[in-house]
Enzyme design. Structure first.
Site, PDB file in Angstrom:
ATOM      1  N   ILE A 202      70.563  81.425  35.862  1.00  0.00           N
ATOM      2  CA  ILE A 202      69.501  80.428  36.018  1.00  0.00           C
ATOM      3  C   ILE A 202      68.186  80.999  35.499  1.00  0.00           C
ATOM      4  O   ILE A 202      67.373  80.300  34.894  1.00  0.00           O
ATOM      5  CB  ILE A 202      69.359  80.040  37.506  1.00  0.00           C
ATOM      6  CG1 ILE A 202      70.644  79.378  38.004  1.00  0.00           C
ATOM      7  CG2 ILE A 202      68.158  79.121  37.716  1.00  0.00           C
ATOM      8  CD1 ILE A 202      70.668  79.163  39.507  1.00  0.00           C
ATOM      9  N   SER A 204      66.188  85.058  34.273  1.00  0.00           N
ATOM     10  CA  SER A 204      66.316  86.495  34.042  1.00  0.00           C
ATOM     11  C   SER A 204      64.930  87.099  33.910  1.00  0.00           C
ATOM     12  O   SER A 204      64.124  86.667  33.087  1.00  0.00           O
ATOM     13  CB  SER A 204      67.120  86.767  32.767  1.00  0.00           C
ATOM     14  OG  SER A 204      67.163  88.152  32.497  1.00  0.00           O
ATOM     15  N   ALA A 205      64.636  88.089  34.752  1.00  0.00           N
ATOM     16  CA  ALA A 205      63.368  88.804  34.696  1.00  0.00           C
ATOM     17  C   ALA A 205      63.651  90.278  34.444  1.00  0.00           C
ATOM     18  O   ALA A 205      64.796  90.678  34.210  1.00  0.00           O
ATOM     19  CB  ALA A 205      62.595  88.600  35.995  1.00  0.00           C
ATOM     20  N   SER A 206      62.623  91.104  34.499  1.00  0.00           N
ATOM     21  CA  SER A 206      62.792  92.509  34.133  1.00  0.00           C
ATOM     22  C   SER A 206      63.627  93.269  35.148  1.00  0.00           C
ATOM     23  O   SER A 206      64.368  94.189  34.794  1.00  0.00           O
ATOM     24  CB  SER A 206      61.418  93.172  33.996  1.00  0.00           C
ATOM     25  OG  SER A 206      60.683  93.026  35.201  1.00  0.00           O
ATOM     26  N   VAL A 210      69.300  85.784  38.185  1.00  0.00           N
ATOM     27  CA  VAL A 210      69.793  84.884  39.228  1.00  0.00           C
ATOM     28  C   VAL A 210      70.911  84.014  38.664  1.00  0.00           C
ATOM     29  O   VAL A 210      70.782  83.442  37.577  1.00  0.00           O
ATOM     30  CB  VAL A 210      68.652  83.995  39.760  1.00  0.00           C
ATOM     31  CG1 VAL A 210      69.174  83.029  40.819  1.00  0.00           C
ATOM     32  CG2 VAL A 210      67.534  84.862  40.332  1.00  0.00           C
ATOM     33  N   ASP A 363      52.448  84.252  46.470  1.00  0.00           N
ATOM     34  CA  ASP A 363      52.680  83.881  45.072  1.00  0.00           C
ATOM     35  C   ASP A 363      53.108  82.417  44.990  1.00  0.00           C
ATOM     36  O   ASP A 363      54.206  82.101  44.535  1.00  0.00           O
ATOM     37  CB  ASP A 363      53.751  84.789  44.470  1.00  0.00           C
ATOM     38  CG  ASP A 363      53.771  84.751  42.943  1.00  0.00           C
ATOM     39  OD1 ASP A 363      52.756  84.342  42.350  1.00  0.00           O
ATOM     40  OD2 ASP A 363      54.801  85.130  42.350  1.00  0.00           O
TER      41      ASP A 363
END
Length: 546
Positions: A202, A204-206, A210, A363
Site C-alpha cells: 500500500i 513504502s517509506a525509507s 505496508v 503528525d
C-alpha cells in the site's frame, strides 16, 4: 539547548562551526577588546596573558578528555562493525552524486553577471544541497532532516524551511524479502495467521512498508507494517558515525559543550531507534485507544486495533480503517451532512489528548487524519507522538486564548512563560513585534488559500469535488517568524511547542476548507482542555457535536 549559529560572509546561517559573539571563547573576546580599547600598553599585555592562559587551560582539558574520546571512538567502531565501511562507501557515492548536481548548477551561472547565488555559495552545506544529500543517504538522514524541519528552536531558519521538503520515499522491497522478515518474526507459517497477504504494498517509506492482508480466523481486514530488511544496521552505523563526529567536534572546540551537542545527538539516536521498534508504536496506539474509552469518545473517534498475536518488534499488524482525508470535501459531504461538525469533533478529540492521554498525535497531516466511512474521526500512524508538561500546556493554553482575542501583550507573556531565558524581556516591545507578524506583514489571515473545485459530468448528474490548497511554506514561515522574534528576546522553546504549533497549522488548513466562517479558538463547541476542566470527564463527549 540550542545549537549555535552564525551568519557567514555570504549572509547564510550555518550551524555548529562558528558562534555568536556572546559564545566566543574568552581568548577571542580579550583580543577584540584590545582592538577597540585604544590603549596599547596594559591591554596588549593583558590580551597576550589571557590568550596564553586560555591555551594552557584548553590543552589541559584536552589532555584529560582525550583518553575518553579514544575509548568512545573505539567502542563505537566495535559496535558498528563492517557495516560502517559499507555505509562510508554509500556516503561517498551520495556526495559525488549531489556534488555533481552542484557543479552543474555552478557551471550554468559561471558566465552570468550576477555571479553565484547566495544559496549555492556554501556548496553541499547549503540548505537545498544538504537536503538532497540527506535524501540520497536514505533512512537515517531522512529522519534527521525531518527532525531539523520540526525543531526551529535548534536549527537556522533557512535549514528548517528547506527540510520541510525532505520527503520520506523509497522503492518497495520485493515481497519475498518481506516474507522472510515475517517468518523470522512470527515464528510460524504465515498461512496459519493470515488468509492472504497482498504482495503489492500500500505504501513504502525509507524504514518500513505496508501491505494489506486478512486474518485467517476472524476474516478481519488488516494492514501489516514491516520493517525493511537491514534497516537497523544502517541506522546503527549512521547514528554511530554522527555520534563520533559530535564527540570529535566537542573535543576540538570545547565551547560546543555549552550546546549539549553530544546530548542532542544521543536523544536523536534514542528517538530513531525507538521508531524502528514497532512495540513502541503499538503502545502509543493502545494508549490513545484507552484515552478514547476513558473519555467516552469511542463513538466520535477511532484508532486502529493492534493485533498483538501477530505483532513484534519488526512487524505491526493493525486493523485496516477505510475513510477519506480531511481535505477531501466532496467525499466528506457524501459521508456526513455537516463537515463543520466533523472538524469540531476532530479538534475536541485532539485537544483532549494533550492532557488526558499519555501522549498526543504529533503528525496530523491529511494522510493521518481521516473521516471514516462510519462518520468517526480516524487517527492513523502513531510513529510520531509528543508529550507535554503541565507547565508548557498552561502557557500554551494562555497563548491560544490571547491569539484568539488578539491580545498581543498576553501572547508575549505566555511565550515568555513557556520559553527558557535568563534575560529580562520587554513585554510591550515583544508584543508589538508579534502584532507585526500576525496581522500587519505576513499574518495568518494573509496565507494564500485556494479552493480547487473539479466538476465531472455523467449522463444523469454532475459531481463536484473540492479540495483546499494552502501554501505550507507560508504556514511554516509564519511559525518561524514567531520563533525568530522570540529568540531575539532570548527565548528558547521546548520542542513540544514546535510540535503543537505545527499541528495547529494543520487544523487551520482543515478549518479553511470545512468551516471557513468558524474561529477555531473561539468557537464555544470546541473545548481546549485544561487540568481544571479535565475533572469533568464527560465534557469532551458533550461538546463534540454528536
Amino acid at each position: 539547548m540550542v545549537i549555535p549559529s552564525i551568519r557567514s560572509a555570504t549572509n547564510a546561517r550555518f550551524p555548529l562551526l562558528l558562534f555568536h559573539q556572546s559564545q566566543l571563547p574568552a581568548m577571542t573576546r580579550s583580543v577584540r577588546l584590545r582592538k577597540f580599547d585604544g590603549r596599547s600598553g596594559r591591554s596588549s599585555v593583558f590580551a597576550r596573558y589571557s590568550q596564553s592562559r586560555d591555551i594552557s587551560t584548553r590543552l589541559q582539558d584536552s589532555m584529560e578528555n582525550f583518553p575518553k574520546l579514544v575509548e568512545d571512538i573505539i567502542q563505537t567502531s566495535i559496535n558498528t562493525g563492517p557495516r560502517g565501511a559499507l555505509r562510508l562507501a554509500q556516503g561517498i557515492q551520495a556526495v559525488i552524486g549531489v556534488g555533481g548536481e552542484w557543479l552543474t548548477e555552478v557551471s550554468k551561472t559561471a558566465n552570468t553577471s550576477s555571479g553565484l547565488p547566495s544559496g549555492m555559495q556554501l556548496g553541499l552545506l547549503s540548505p537545498i544541497y544538504l537536503r538532497k544529500l540527506f535524501e540520497r543517504m536514505g533512512a537515517t538522514y531522512i529522519k534527521l532532516g525531518q527532525f531539523i524541519a520540526s525543531a526551529p528552536t535548534l536549527f537556522p531558519a533557512e535549514y528548517v524551511q528547506e527540510f520541510q521538503n525532505c520527503f520520506d520515499r523509497a522503492p518497495a522491497v520485493p515481497f519475498h524479502e518481506i516474507e522472510v522478515t515475517l517468518n523470522e518474526e512470527l515464528q510460524r507459517p504465515l498461512d496459519s495467521i493470515y488468509e492472504y497477504i497482498d504482495p503489492v504494498p500500500i505504501a513504502s517509506a525509507s524504514i518500513a512498508q505496508v501491505h494489506g492482508a486478512r486474518l485467517k480466523n476472524s476474516q478481519q481486514e488488516v494492514v501489516i507494517k514491516v520493517l525493511k530488511p537491514g534497516i537497523e544496521d544502517v541506522l546503527v552505523a549512521d547514528l554511530n558515525f554522527v555520534y563520533v563526529v559530535a564527540r570529535v567536534l566537542e573535543f576540538l572546540n570545547p565551547e560546543l559543550r555549552r550546546t549539549s551537542l553530544v546530548g542532542i545527538v544521543r536523544d536523536i539516536k534514542d528517538s530513531m531507534l525507538e521508531e524502528v521498534d514497532f512495540r513502541k508504536e503499538a503502545a502509543n496506539i493502545e494508549s490513545f485507544r484507552r484515552y478514547l474509552e476513558k473519555m467516552g469518545l469511542e463513538k466520535q473517534a477511532k484508532a486502529p486495533q493492534v493485533y498483538q498475536h501477530c505483532s513484534t518488534r519488526r512487524v505491526l499488524t493493525m486493523e485496516r480503517l477505510y475513510g477519506v482525508p480531511l481535505t477531501d470535501l466532496d467525499s466528506i459531504r457524501s459521508l456526513v451532512p455537516d463537515p463543520e461538525i466533523t472538524l469540531v469533533t476532530a479538534l475536541n478529540v485532539w485537544f483532549g489528548s494533550l492532557i488526558a492521554c499519555d501522549n498526543f498525535h504529533a503528525d496530523v497531516h491529511a494522510g493521518n487524519l481521516w473521516l471514516l466511512r462510519d462518520g468517526r474521526i480516524g487517527f492513523l500512524d502513531f510513529g510520531i507522538v509528543g508529550r507535554i508538561s503541565p507547565k508548557t500546556w498552561a502557557a500554551m493554553e494562555a497563548f491560544l486564548a490571547s491569539f484568539a482575542n488578539e491580545d498581543y501583550e498576553a501572547m508575549a507573556s505566555s511565550l515568555i512563560e513557556m520559553g527558557a531565558t535568563e534575560k529580562d524581556v520587554d513585554v510591550k516591545a515583544f508584543a508589538r513585534d508579534l502584532e507585526k507578524i500576525f496581522y500587519i506583514n505576513t499574518g495568518i489571515d494573509d496565507l494564500d488559500t485556494e479552493i480547487v473545485v473539479a466538476t465531472a459530468r455523467g449522463p444523469n448528474a454532475a459531481a463536484i469535488s473540492a479540495n483546499v490548497v494552502v501554501d505550507e511554506r507560508q504556514m511554516n514561515a509564519l511559525f518561524l517568524d514567531v520563533v525568530r522574534v522570540s529568540e531575539s528576546y532570548g527565548l528558547k522553546f521546548p520542542r513540544e511547542f514546535a510540535l503543537l504549533m505545527k499541528q495547529l497549522l494543520y487544523f487551520d488548513r482543515y478549518t479553511r476548507l470545512l468551516a471557513p466562517t468558524m474561529n477555531m479558538l473561539q468557537d464555544q463547541r470546541i473545548t481546549i482542555v485544561s487540568n481544571r476542566r479535565l475533572r469533568s470527564t464527560g465534557e469532551l463527549s458533550r461538546s463534540s457535536g454528536f
